[in-house]
Design a protein around this motif. Structure first.
Motif, PDB file in Angstrom:
ATOM      1  N   HIS A 290       4.693  27.944  20.693  1.00  0.00           N
ATOM      2  CA  HIS A 290       4.860  29.365  21.019  1.00  0.00           C
ATOM      3  C   HIS A 290       5.346  29.560  22.458  1.00  0.00           C
ATOM      4  O   HIS A 290       6.014  30.561  22.754  1.00  0.00           O
ATOM      5  CB  HIS A 290       3.545  30.136  20.787  1.00  0.00           C
ATOM      6  CG  HIS A 290       2.420  29.683  21.666  1.00  0.00           C
ATOM      7  ND1 HIS A 290       1.606  28.624  21.340  1.00  0.00           N
ATOM      8  CD2 HIS A 290       1.977  30.135  22.871  1.00  0.00           C
ATOM      9  CE1 HIS A 290       0.699  28.448  22.288  1.00  0.00           C
ATOM     10  NE2 HIS A 290       0.912  29.353  23.230  1.00  0.00           N
ATOM     11  N   ILE A 293       9.023  29.276  22.200  1.00  0.00           N
ATOM     12  CA  ILE A 293       9.569  30.402  21.434  1.00  0.00           C
ATOM     13  C   ILE A 293       9.537  31.692  22.262  1.00  0.00           C
ATOM     14  O   ILE A 293      10.480  32.494  22.215  1.00  0.00           O
ATOM     15  CB  ILE A 293       8.803  30.573  20.112  1.00  0.00           C
ATOM     16  CG1 ILE A 293       9.033  29.340  19.225  1.00  0.00           C
ATOM     17  CG2 ILE A 293       9.248  31.836  19.378  1.00  0.00           C
ATOM     18  CD1 ILE A 293       8.186  29.309  17.973  1.00  0.00           C
ATOM     19  N   VAL A 305      17.656  32.993  17.847  1.00  0.00           N
ATOM     20  CA  VAL A 305      16.373  32.283  17.875  1.00  0.00           C
ATOM     21  C   VAL A 305      15.987  31.838  16.463  1.00  0.00           C
ATOM     22  O   VAL A 305      15.553  30.697  16.252  1.00  0.00           O
ATOM     23  CB  VAL A 305      15.273  33.164  18.498  1.00  0.00           C
ATOM     24  CG1 VAL A 305      13.913  32.482  18.386  1.00  0.00           C
ATOM     25  CG2 VAL A 305      15.596  33.459  19.955  1.00  0.00           C
ATOM     26  N   LEU A 309      15.539  27.883  15.415  1.00  0.00           N
ATOM     27  CA  LEU A 309      14.241  27.396  14.965  1.00  0.00           C
ATOM     28  C   LEU A 309      14.249  26.916  13.519  1.00  0.00           C
ATOM     29  O   LEU A 309      13.520  25.977  13.181  1.00  0.00           O
ATOM     30  CB  LEU A 309      13.182  28.497  15.115  1.00  0.00           C
ATOM     31  CG  LEU A 309      12.813  28.927  16.528  1.00  0.00           C
ATOM     32  CD1 LEU A 309      11.813  30.066  16.483  1.00  0.00           C
ATOM     33  CD2 LEU A 309      12.246  27.751  17.324  1.00  0.00           C
TER      34      LEU A 309
END
Length: 324
Positions: A290, A293, A305, A309
């Motif tokens: 996280h 991210i 994104v 991912l």
């Protein structure tokens, strides 16, 4: 679990992660007492995947160099057994062999993909590779860092390319619609293989322009891989990112550089968790995903994104898979 908000609709989307490389199986092979559920001896666990939005995780068969050569195929089979008995036995984990398997994953299910890191374990026996493919291997890296009977690795001083047997291996991967992983190849091996491979990727490599390590890819290599519709997985190995202390900003620099070469829709992540001893600051295990991210969300569009991912590797997964 990390979310993004789509500004135009206000809709909240859960971000899912496709991680193209880890060495969990190697650690569990060396230490049979390790539990995949939530062991503090693993960087990637089932608990970490569930908490961080893991959706597809690639599990590499990597045979440690200390294993006697005549026992390496047996060791590979032992890791396949670990994969089935200790990874897939977890109710949330589902075996991924086809793109349809990925697309059919339910909300709380996590896909587990079996890969091969280096063909040392097959020697010069194509039947052994066919056997691993029949057992569900979906991606094959031709070498680790040194030479084998397929090609030279990135740290082999000879710097040779693909062997005659290696061309047979690539032809088999093409026939079976298997990813041909170019990470770890020598530069000559990279170019020889790229000419032949129908489904090339680099599961865990970074940009040589930013960090001149032999394991990284030069700009010309990255551009050529992109031109063949391959995907490159940016990796978290500190020595492939920068010299000295490494932070998440260094990962972002490699992402930005690869995108500048045209890789916006052909870039993903291949953490190499459980294959590394030194870690990126604030990214010491899957449970820290996280932190990366959040930085990505701060700098890039939600579409980019999501692609980085998950979508880019998933889109690239060979469609016409021969099911064993």
């Amino acid at each position: 679990m990390v979310y993004i908000i789509i500004k135009s609709t206000g809709r909240r989307i859960t971000l899912e992660i496709f991680d193209a490389h880890c060495d969990v199986l190697m650690k569990m092979f060396i230490d049979p007492d390790i539990s995949f559920t939530n062991s503090d001896r693993l960087h990637i666990t089932k608990r970490g995947l569930l908490d961080e939005g893991g959706k597809v995780q690639c599990f590499a068969i990597y045979i440690p160099e200390k294993v006697y050569p005549d026992m390496r195929f047996q060791a590979a089979l032992a890791m396949v057994d670990i994969f089935h008995e200790k990874i897939l036995s977890e109710p949330e984990m589902k075996f991924i062999k086809t793109k349809a398997d990925i697309e059919s994953l339910k909300e709380k299910e996590i896909g587990a993909m079996l890969t091969l890191e280096g063909c040392d374990c097959i020697g010069n026996d194509l039947l052994k590779l066919k056997t691993l493919i029949h057992l569900g291997v979906s991606s094959v890296g031709l070498t680790w860092n040194h030479a084998n009977l397929v090609a030279d690795g990135a740290l082999e001083t000879r710097g040779g390319g693909l062997t005659g047997f290696g061309t047979e291996v690539v032809a088999l991967l093409n026939e079976k619609s298997i990813w041909c992983d170019l990470s770890h190849l020598s530069e000559a091996g990279f170019w020889d293989t790229l000419k032949l491979a129908k489904f090339p990727i680099a599961s865990h490599s970074n940009a040589y322009q930013l960090c001149p390590h032999p394991r990284n890819l030069k700009d010309g290599q990255i551009k050529a891989l992109l031109q063949k519709n391959g995907v490159i997985g940016v990796t978290f190995v500190p020595q492939f990112l920068a010299n000295g202390p490494v932070t998440i900003k260094d990962i972002l620099k490699h992402i930005e550089h690869i995108c500048s070469l045209g890789g916006e829709r052909q870039i993903g992540l291949g953490s190499d968790f459980d294959g590394i001893d030194h870690m990126v600051e604030k990214l010491t295990s899957y449970k820290d995903y996280h932190n990366l991210i959040n930085e990505l969300n701060r700098l890039y569009s939600s579409e980019f994104v999501k692609g980085l991912l998950f979508d880019n590797f998933t889109r690239n997964f060979p469609l016409e898979k021969e099911i064993p």
